[in-house]
Design a protein around this motif. Structure first.
Motif, PDB file in Angstrom:
ATOM      1  N   ASP B 130      -5.461   8.300 -26.378  1.00 46.92           N
ATOM      2  CA  ASP B 130      -6.545   7.780 -25.528  1.00 46.92           C
ATOM      3  C   ASP B 130      -7.715   7.260 -26.363  1.00 46.92           C
ATOM      4  O   ASP B 130      -8.888   7.573 -26.104  1.00 46.92           O
ATOM      5  N   LEU B 131      -7.415   6.433 -27.364  1.00 52.51           N
ATOM      6  CA  LEU B 131      -8.469   5.908 -28.227  1.00 52.51           C
ATOM      7  C   LEU B 131      -9.488   5.121 -27.426  1.00 52.51           C
ATOM      8  O   LEU B 131      -9.127   4.391 -26.498  1.00 52.51           O
ATOM      9  N   ARG B 132     -10.750   5.273 -27.778  1.00 53.25           N
ATOM     10  CA  ARG B 132     -11.816   4.504 -27.167  1.00 53.25           C
ATOM     11  C   ARG B 132     -12.205   3.351 -28.082  1.00 53.25           C
ATOM     12  O   ARG B 132     -11.861   3.346 -29.270  1.00 53.25           O
ATOM     13  N   VAL B 133     -12.931   2.391 -27.548  1.00 51.48           N
ATOM     14  CA  VAL B 133     -13.530   1.353 -28.377  1.00 51.48           C
ATOM     15  C   VAL B 133     -14.599   2.051 -29.235  1.00 51.48           C
ATOM     16  O   VAL B 133     -15.407   2.816 -28.715  1.00 51.48           O
ATOM     17  N   ALA B 134     -14.575   1.820 -30.567  1.00 48.60           N
ATOM     18  CA  ALA B 134     -15.492   2.502 -31.507  1.00 48.60           C
ATOM     19  C   ALA B 134     -15.406   4.011 -31.314  1.00 48.60           C
ATOM     20  O   ALA B 134     -16.406   4.695 -31.060  1.00 48.60           O
ATOM     21  N   ALA B 152      -2.615   4.105 -31.126  1.00 51.45           N
ATOM     22  CA  ALA B 152      -3.595   3.054 -30.865  1.00 51.45           C
ATOM     23  C   ALA B 152      -3.253   1.775 -31.588  1.00 51.45           C
ATOM     24  O   ALA B 152      -2.674   1.804 -32.683  1.00 51.45           O
ATOM     25  N   ASP B 153      -3.661   0.669 -30.990  1.00 49.75           N
ATOM     26  CA  ASP B 153      -3.582  -0.648 -31.606  1.00 49.75           C
ATOM     27  C   ASP B 153      -4.387  -0.643 -32.917  1.00 49.75           C
ATOM     28  O   ASP B 153      -5.439  -0.018 -32.988  1.00 49.75           O
ATOM     29  N   PRO B 154      -3.887  -1.349 -33.959  1.00 47.20           N
ATOM     30  CA  PRO B 154      -4.638  -1.409 -35.222  1.00 47.20           C
ATOM     31  C   PRO B 154      -6.065  -1.932 -35.042  1.00 47.20           C
ATOM     32  O   PRO B 154      -6.947  -1.602 -35.838  1.00 47.20           O
ATOM     33  N   GLU B 155      -6.312  -2.703 -34.006  1.00 48.77           N
ATOM     34  CA  GLU B 155      -7.675  -3.184 -33.743  1.00 48.77           C
ATOM     35  C   GLU B 155      -8.630  -2.034 -33.474  1.00 48.77           C
ATOM     36  O   GLU B 155      -9.844  -2.179 -33.587  1.00 48.77           O
ATOM     37  N   LEU B 156      -8.079  -0.905 -33.041  1.00 46.39           N
ATOM     38  CA  LEU B 156      -8.908   0.240 -32.649  1.00 46.39           C
ATOM     39  C   LEU B 156      -8.943   1.326 -33.712  1.00 46.39           C
ATOM     40  O   LEU B 156      -9.762   2.238 -33.651  1.00 46.39           O
ATOM     41  N   SER B 157      -8.043   1.244 -34.697  1.00 48.44           N
ATOM     42  CA  SER B 157      -7.821   2.409 -35.554  1.00 48.44           C
ATOM     43  C   SER B 157      -8.654   2.391 -36.828  1.00 48.44           C
ATOM     44  O   SER B 157      -8.632   3.367 -37.589  1.00 48.44           O
ATOM     45  N   ASP B 158      -9.363   1.298 -37.093  1.00 50.07           N
ATOM     46  CA  ASP B 158     -10.253   1.213 -38.247  1.00 50.07           C
ATOM     47  C   ASP B 158      -9.536   1.605 -39.543  1.00 50.07           C
ATOM     48  O   ASP B 158     -10.102   2.330 -40.382  1.00 50.07           O
ATOM     49  N   VAL B 189      -5.443  -3.761 -11.046  1.00 49.74           N
ATOM     50  CA  VAL B 189      -6.102  -2.471 -10.850  1.00 49.74           C
ATOM     51  C   VAL B 189      -5.998  -1.751 -12.188  1.00 49.74           C
ATOM     52  O   VAL B 189      -4.922  -1.284 -12.575  1.00 49.74           O
ATOM     53  N   ALA B 190      -7.131  -1.705 -12.909  1.00 49.09           N
ATOM     54  CA  ALA B 190      -7.139  -1.320 -14.317  1.00 49.09           C
ATOM     55  C   ALA B 190      -7.678   0.089 -14.501  1.00 49.09           C
ATOM     56  O   ALA B 190      -8.288   0.669 -13.605  1.00 49.09           O
ATOM     57  N   GLY B 191      -7.455   0.645 -15.690  1.00 50.54           N
ATOM     58  CA  GLY B 191      -8.049   1.925 -16.067  1.00 50.54           C
ATOM     59  C   GLY B 191      -9.504   1.744 -16.464  1.00 50.54           C
ATOM     60  O   GLY B 191     -10.080   0.675 -16.267  1.00 50.54           O
ATOM     61  N   PRO B 192     -10.122   2.781 -17.043  1.00 53.62           N
ATOM     62  CA  PRO B 192     -11.532   2.686 -17.426  1.00 53.62           C
ATOM     63  C   PRO B 192     -11.707   1.748 -18.622  1.00 53.62           C
ATOM     64  O   PRO B 192     -10.944   1.841 -19.584  1.00 53.62           O
ATOM     65  N   PRO B 193     -12.705   0.852 -18.588  1.00 52.34           N
ATOM     66  CA  PRO B 193     -12.822  -0.176 -19.630  1.00 52.34           C
ATOM     67  C   PRO B 193     -13.164   0.374 -21.009  1.00 52.34           C
ATOM     68  O   PRO B 193     -12.991  -0.325 -22.010  1.00 52.34           O
ATOM     69  N   GLU B 194     -13.641   1.620 -21.089  1.00 52.46           N
ATOM     70  CA  GLU B 194     -13.960   2.175 -22.411  1.00 52.46           C
ATOM     71  C   GLU B 194     -12.715   2.637 -23.172  1.00 52.46           C
ATOM     72  O   GLU B 194     -12.782   2.913 -24.367  1.00 52.46           O
ATOM     73  N   TYR B 195     -11.577   2.718 -22.484  1.00 52.28           N
ATOM     74  CA  TYR B 195     -10.326   3.040 -23.174  1.00 52.28           C
ATOM     75  C   TYR B 195      -9.854   1.805 -23.932  1.00 52.28           C
ATOM     76  O   TYR B 195      -9.794   0.711 -23.374  1.00 52.28           O
TER      77      TYR B 195
END
Lengths: 337, 337
Positions: B130-134, B152-158, B189-195
């Motif tokens: 459940d990685l979040r943005v930043a 998580a996508d590599p875009e999120l994994s730093d 119908v999407a999940g929470p945008p911070e995910y």
């Protein structure tokens, strides 16, 4: 990772090691300003009390064990387990206990896991689910001396500590419900007969069927959606088909509803459906499903509290957690005329 | 429980302690008959190698950690987690590793759990979901030096080791599918945008919508059945209502189907529904639901294997596990005329 020491906190906070110890253990002997400064430094350094050292002396792992002898596929399908685990966790996290969870293929692997955990002192106690009739885990746990609470009717627990819900009363309520609507031919799509809970429901279903003068039939399945759907299809194709079907879990009831719709029939107009466990699934179908409801999360919490009590010296006993409650929803109606 | 010792096995088997040691460690120096007798006695006595002692020297806990920051209710509803845990376990049980599972209320408690586990050396590494943005867990895990694989996508994994599925390609496939059926007004119908996963899908959905010239709209929810149902109700009540709806999980899609039926409408005749994750739920509704499918059990297994590799010295990297595959079922059709 280097461990943060009292010495390092003392150096950074500019106080003595004794003052740090007083502050961190919340004892008198330092000013509030010093205590605040020490706590701030400790937090910055990610300091945590050295529980590993304390554990070695206390000889407790502060871990409970839970083995699930089901396939990963079944666990994914079946909403019961994650709710139960959530309930266990809701208690353990308060106590800073960990849960060691092991998913194994069968009872033999489950027995091997208890032997290993016991020998390696990995867990302080275990929660045992899916009791069988004459369950081989009971003599092993006794032999190992491993503290355990069984999720099982006292009829199945052979005197071991257990927490249970009253399956007999629940089955009586389910059959009373469909009989009161006027149904005379009733079927039950059941779990595997070697499971203790299913065995108790089998007996209660037969007894209540006789009491109410109903034509009752049972199909045993492996609890899966596929077998629940197949059983429903067979029941509805039979001569003198049932007008009400009771399912031993939610998943099979939802699959049964889809079979009803697929045949161009409707619930409750053509057949009344009753589910068991009452997870969210029962409320997101159309029609919403009548179900025997129990609080699975609360059940997991209760079992965990009883295991903590047991480790704290409580006398082993059987606790009735609850009697499942019938929640009547849109899938209940009189039989077709 | 008294520990079974080599001495006790030797006494019962009527051989020397040295012979027992040779036999149990599968070394030459004893006859096959002696080896068989020793192993039989060891099994009768429930003997297990003293792993606890080996662990102390190796400084490994042989335990992986997994923290889920969701309520027990959400975990019960959402089939994803139990399948993922089942996949993790399918690998760990082969390696005789344990899984420490902790369910917590929020990210702050999750961070505190990592601090504790690290300080107490309770786990060798962690699997982070459940990685979040930043995501604030990334800097903490780096600071603690706790081995981790992110789901998580590599875009999120730093730059942290991660295993991912290609959400962008999946969203492209979902929108291509509904566009090819002729739908022009599409909702999600999407999940929470911070995910992080939702954020990536949000971007892909907007981009693909522009590419295909569609009228696309999004409603963000908390992933629950209740909010999925409410969002569906609102979307279908709007002027210029969508003729196709894509859901970010299975549960909301099933809840959405019940809303469609409750309004006296049908799928796919009135609205095409596309689910995500493709658990059993999608195959036990009527109609069966089109879904973006990925092997959740296999995903859990893959992540676990990568964490084992990391502990064995593999170079940290990003692994693409799979691209979700569109499974077209009965809930897909052309828009109403």
């Amino acid at each position: 990772m280097p461990r943060v020491t009292i010495k390092e906190i003392a150096r950074r906070a500019g106080v003595s090691q004794g003052a740090v110890s007083y502050a961190l253990n919340n004892q008198p002997g330092v000013s509030e300003a010093t205590r605040a400064r020490v706590l701030k430094v400790a937090e910055e350094l990610e300091w945590v009390p050295n529980r590993a050292a304390r554990q070695l002396s206390a000889a407790r792992s502060e871990t409970f064990g839970l083995v699930l002898a089901r396939t990963a596929e079944t666990l994914t399908e079946e909403p019961f387990y994650m709710g139960f685990v959530g309930g266990v966790e809701s208690v353990l996290s308060q106590k800073s206990y960990a849960l060691a969870l092991q998913v194994v293929a069968d009872l033999d692997e489950e027995l091997a896991t208890y032997r290993k955990w016991s020998a390696e002192r990995r867990v302080d106690g275990v929660i045992v689910v899916d009791l069988r009739v004459a369950d081989p885990r009971i003599p092993l746990l006794r032999k190992l001396g491993l503290p355990a609470v069984l999720v099982a009717d006292p009829e199945l627990s052979d005197g071991m500590p257990c927490v249970w819900t009253d399956g007999t009363a629940a089955m009586n309520a389910a059959l009373d419900h469909v009989a009161s609507l006027g149904h005379r031919v009733v079927a039950r799509v059941a779990g595997p007969p070697e499971y203790g809970d299913v065995w108790i429901r089998d007996r209660a279903y037969a007894t209540a069927g006789r009491r109410l003068g109903l034509d009752v039939r049972v199909v045993h399945t492996d609890f899966s959606a596929d077998e629940g759907a197949a059983a429903t299809r067979d029941l509805l194709a039979a001569a003198n088909r049932p007008t009400a079907i009771i399912y031993d879990n939610d998943l099979m009831a939802v699959a049964g509803l889809a079979v009803v719709h697929g045949l161009g029939s409707r619930s409750p107009e053509d057949v009344t459906l009753v589910a068991w466990d009452d997870s969210t699934l029962c409320r997101i179908t159309h029609p919403r499903l009548t179900a025997m409801s129990h609080n699975i999360i609360g059940y997991g919490a209760e079992v965990t509290n009883r295991l903590l009590d047991l480790l704290n010296g409580a006398r082993p006993q059987a606790h009735l957690y609850s009697t499942p409650l019938l929640i009547v929803r849109d899938s209940s109606g009189p039989p077709p005329v």
